[in-house]
Design a protein around this motif. Structure first.
Motif, PDB file in Angstrom:
ATOM      1  N   SER A  17       0.825  -1.210   0.000  1.00  8.36           N
ATOM      2  CA  SER A  17       0.000   0.000   0.000  1.00  8.36           C
ATOM      3  C   SER A  17       0.854   1.252   0.000  1.00  8.36           C
ATOM      4  O   SER A  17       1.990   1.247   0.493  1.00  8.36           O
ATOM      5  N   LEU A  18       0.291   2.291  -0.549  1.00  4.26           N
ATOM      6  CA  LEU A  18       0.877   3.626  -0.481  1.00  4.26           C
ATOM      7  C   LEU A  18      -0.259   4.635  -0.324  1.00  4.26           C
ATOM      8  O   LEU A  18      -1.383   4.383  -0.789  1.00  4.26           O
ATOM      9  N   ARG A  19       0.078   5.754   0.269  1.00  3.06           N
ATOM     10  CA  ARG A  19      -0.902   6.835   0.383  1.00  3.06           C
ATOM     11  C   ARG A  19      -0.307   8.091  -0.231  1.00  3.06           C
ATOM     12  O   ARG A  19       0.701   8.613   0.253  1.00  3.06           O
ATOM     13  N   LEU A  20      -0.921   8.558  -1.285  1.00  3.45           N
ATOM     14  CA  LEU A  20      -0.482   9.778  -1.959  1.00  3.45           C
ATOM     15  C   LEU A  20      -1.237  10.972  -1.400  1.00  3.45           C
ATOM     16  O   LEU A  20      -2.403  10.861  -0.999  1.00  3.45           O
ATOM     17  N   SER A  21      -0.573  12.109  -1.416  1.00  3.42           N
ATOM     18  CA  SER A  21      -1.186  13.328  -0.919  1.00  3.42           C
ATOM     19  C   SER A  21      -1.056  14.442  -1.939  1.00  3.42           C
ATOM     20  O   SER A  21      -0.044  14.538  -2.632  1.00  3.42           O
ATOM     21  N   VAL A  64      -8.791   0.311 -10.886  1.00  6.89           N
ATOM     22  CA  VAL A  64      -8.401   0.555  -9.494  1.00  6.89           C
ATOM     23  C   VAL A  64      -9.577   0.427  -8.534  1.00  6.89           C
ATOM     24  O   VAL A  64      -9.400   0.517  -7.311  1.00  6.89           O
ATOM     25  N   LYS A  65     -10.758   0.225  -9.069  1.00  7.37           N
ATOM     26  CA  LYS A  65     -11.958   0.167  -8.244  1.00  7.37           C
ATOM     27  C   LYS A  65     -11.829  -0.944  -7.198  1.00  7.37           C
ATOM     28  O   LYS A  65     -11.430  -2.057  -7.504  1.00  7.37           O
ATOM     29  N   GLY A  66     -12.157  -0.602  -5.965  1.00  6.68           N
ATOM     30  CA  GLY A  66     -12.063  -1.567  -4.877  1.00  6.68           C
ATOM     31  C   GLY A  66     -10.695  -1.609  -4.217  1.00  6.68           C
ATOM     32  O   GLY A  66     -10.536  -2.228  -3.157  1.00  6.68           O
ATOM     33  N   ARG A  67      -9.715  -0.973  -4.820  1.00  7.00           N
ATOM     34  CA  ARG A  67      -8.355  -0.963  -4.262  1.00  7.00           C
ATOM     35  C   ARG A  67      -7.911   0.434  -3.854  1.00  7.00           C
ATOM     36  O   ARG A  67      -7.137   0.585  -2.905  1.00  7.00           O
ATOM     37  N   PHE A  68      -8.361   1.442  -4.569  1.00  7.88           N
ATOM     38  CA  PHE A  68      -7.964   2.819  -4.296  1.00  7.88           C
ATOM     39  C   PHE A  68      -9.132   3.577  -3.664  1.00  7.88           C
ATOM     40  O   PHE A  68     -10.296   3.336  -3.989  1.00  7.88           O
TER      41      PHE A  68
END
Length: 122
Positions: A17-21, A64-68
């Motif tokens: 996982s990663l979280r972009l800002s 990306v639906k369901g993952r992002f």
């Protein structure tokens, strides 16, 4: 001047996982749609997600639906993209942009920033 700055990219193994800002200056998220886009080498830029800041509705590309998950932090004036179960094909430079079209993020304002690189290894 509208300026959006992306951060949070990096190298991650598949399944991680990663979280972009996306941080804004000269720009109030509440007035626009906010979109995340990505571009992989040799491919066209594609829209990944769009957040309607007015009603909170969200759009996701099928890939990306369901993952992002896209979300907004009003206090910090940032928009995040939480990316889970990452796949190699998610590797790309990710960008955020404001949009006059809140639902589709098809009418963009400002210009493309430097983006943030996401690399997913197998």
């Amino acid at each position: 001047e509208v300026q959006l700055v992306e951060s949070g990219g990096g190298l991650v193994q598949a399944g991680g996982s990663l979280r972009l800002s996306c941080a804004a200056s000269g720009f109030t998220f509440a007035d626009y749609g906010i979109g995340w886009f990505r571009q992989a080498p040799g491919k066209e830029r594609e829209k990944v997600s769009c957040l309607n800041s007015r009603d909170g509705s969200q759009y996701y590309a099928d890939s990306v639906k369901g993952r992002f998950t896209i979300s907004r932090d009003n206090d910090k004036n940032t928009v995040s993209l939480q990316m889970n179960s990452l796949k190699r094909e998610d590797s790309a430079v990710y960008y955020c942009r404001g949009s006059l079209s809140r639902t589709s993020c098809s009418i963009l304002v400002g210009s493309w920033g430097q983006g943030t690189q996401v690399t997913v290894s197998s």
